[in-house]
Design an enzyme around this catalytic site. Structure first.
Site, short mmCIF file in Angstrom:
data_model
loop_
_atom_site.label_atom_id
_atom_site.label_comp_id
_atom_site.label_asym_id
_atom_site.label_seq_id
_atom_site.Cartn_x
_atom_site.Cartn_y
_atom_site.Cartn_z
N LYS A 48 0.82 -1.19 0.00
CA LYS A 48 0.00 0.00 0.00
C LYS A 48 0.86 1.25 0.00
O LYS A 48 0.42 2.33 -0.37
CB LYS A 48 -0.90 0.04 1.23
N ASP A 108 14.29 -0.62 2.24
CA ASP A 108 14.85 -0.79 3.58
C ASP A 108 15.95 -1.85 3.49
O ASP A 108 17.06 -1.56 3.07
CB ASP A 108 13.72 -1.20 4.52
#
Length: 184
Positions: A48, A108
């Site tokens: 999302k 990340d």
């Protein structure tokens, strides 16, 4: 959208204002416009988190690019990647022979994106490139070749502009570092 000032007690630092984000996304879109001027790329947004980035990025493009969405997860409700990738929603588009641009909000550890790029390449895409608004070089566990990077940021838990903590803060207009007292 929620303003940075609305959640200032939840943030330890503001990293980027809405204006800084818009300027950087426009810059990324201009680079893609140059590089894909004679192509018909497919933008693949990763749900999302990338919704805000994809929306603004696509509006800044001058080329006509089709879009599709994929949902993959390696987080759960924590603040660190689990390293296990699951497909929650697959693409509707056949990738065979297509130039694909993965649009991400943040990289990340790189584990999810490395897996995703390999997965899309295995489907017969002509090329798979990546555009990301944020990257955490210090958090990288695997090397991922990223063609378009907005900002390199420290290894901190950030929220806003699609990035969340337990499904909160996605609609924050800027990006900030979540204060430890919120998630500890």
């Amino acid at each position: 959208m929620v303003e940075l000032s609305d959640v200032q007690d939840d943030l330890s630092e503001v990293l980027f204002t809405p204006e800084q984000l818009d300027d950087k996304i426009a810059e990324l879109a201009a680079a893609v416009d140059r590089d894909y001027a004679d192509k018909d790329p497919l933008l693949v947004g990763v749900l999302k988190g990338a919704v805000m980035v994809m929306a603004d990025f696509s509006r800044h493009l001058t080329l006509q690019a089709k879009m599709d969405w994929m949902a993959v997860s390696s987080y759960g409700s924590g603040t660190k990647s689990s390293g296990v990738v699951r497909i929650l929603k697959d693409l509707d588009t056949d990738l065979h022979g297509r130039d694909v641009i993965i649009v991400e909000d943040i990289i990340d550890s790189g584990l999810t994106l490395s897996w995703l790029k390999q997965n899309l390449e295995s489907r017969g895409a002509a090329s798979v490139e990546i555009v990301t608004l944020l990257r955490k070089p210090e958090a990288a566990k695997v090397a991922v070749d990223v063609r378009y990077v907005g900002f390199d940021i420290p290894d901190a838990f950030v929220v806003g502009f699609g990035l969340d903590y337990d499904e909160r803060y996605r609609n924050l207009r800027g990006i900030g570092v979540l204060a430890p007292h919120i998630y500890s």
